[in-house]
Design an enzyme around this catalytic site. Structure first.
Site, PDB file in Angstrom:
ATOM      1  N   LEU A  96      -5.621  14.577   1.349  1.00 30.61           N
ATOM      2  CA  LEU A  96      -4.414  13.998   1.936  1.00 30.61           C
ATOM      3  C   LEU A  96      -4.119  12.650   1.299  1.00 30.61           C
ATOM      4  CD1 LEU A  96      -2.214  14.002   4.195  1.00 30.61           C
ATOM      5  CD2 LEU A  96      -3.887  12.814   5.611  1.00 30.61           C
ATOM      6  N   HIS A  97      -2.888  12.460   0.854  1.00 33.16           N
ATOM      7  CA  HIS A  97      -2.484  11.154   0.324  1.00 33.16           C
ATOM      8  C   HIS A  97      -1.002  10.932   0.572  1.00 33.16           C
ATOM      9  CE1 HIS A  97      -2.147  13.997  -3.074  1.00 33.16           C
ATOM     10  NE2 HIS A  97      -1.208  13.208  -3.588  1.00 33.16           N
ATOM     11  N   VAL A  98      -0.693   9.687   0.904  1.00 36.28           N
ATOM     12  CA  VAL A  98       0.676   9.275   1.174  1.00 36.28           C
ATOM     13  C   VAL A  98       1.118   8.373   0.035  1.00 36.28           C
ATOM     14  CG1 VAL A  98       2.184   8.010   2.763  1.00 36.28           C
ATOM     15  CG2 VAL A  98       0.318   9.409   3.665  1.00 36.28           C
TER      16      VAL A  98
END
Length: 141
Positions: A96-98
């Site tokens: 997960l990465h924003v």
């Protein structure tokens, strides 16, 4: 390690430019930013997608994203920002990465076909990371 972000968490030495690291999240400069100051924010624990992020981490993780978004806008003198994530499809790293991207009117980004660039050199990336760290430590607003 199969996950490059988990490798960064295990050894945050260069080539990444860390802006924030705590018990919840790691934020660092994207190596191919849309604009200087483009950050990736990842949870410290390995989760592939938003739906796998434990409920007790949703608030703390997105509080970091919120703080980093404000710091990015201040540090880069941006009028706004683009905050986004992919889940599975178009997710280049299975962690997960924003993306937190500084934006300005008429900055040339249209739709989702955005040209990416590299920092001119490590010194430019280092200066950009320092601006972001200073803005993160400074007043919110």
């Amino acid at each position: 390690m199969d996950c490059s972000f988990c490798a960064f968490l295990a050894d945050p030495a260069p080539p990444i430019h860390t802006v924030l690291r705590d018990e919840v999240a790691l934020a660092f400069l994207d190596h191919r930013p849309l604009f200087p100051g483009h950050l990736l924010v990842v949870p410290v624990s390995h989760v592939r997608t938003l739906t796998e992020l434990p409920a007790e981490l949703v608030g703390p993780f997105f509080e970091r994203v919120r703080l980093l978004t404000g710091a990015t806008e201040r540090a880069m003198a941006a009028k706004g920002s683009f905050v986004a994530m992919n889940n599975k499809v178009s997710q280049s790293v299975p962690h997960l990465h924003v993306h937190v991207v500084p934006r300005n009117p008429k900055d040339g980004l249209r739709g989702f076909f955005w040209p990416r660039r590299r920092y001119a050199d490590e010194a430019e990336a280092g200066r950009t990371a320092e601006l972001l760290r200073a803005a993160l430590a400074g007043p919110t607003g």
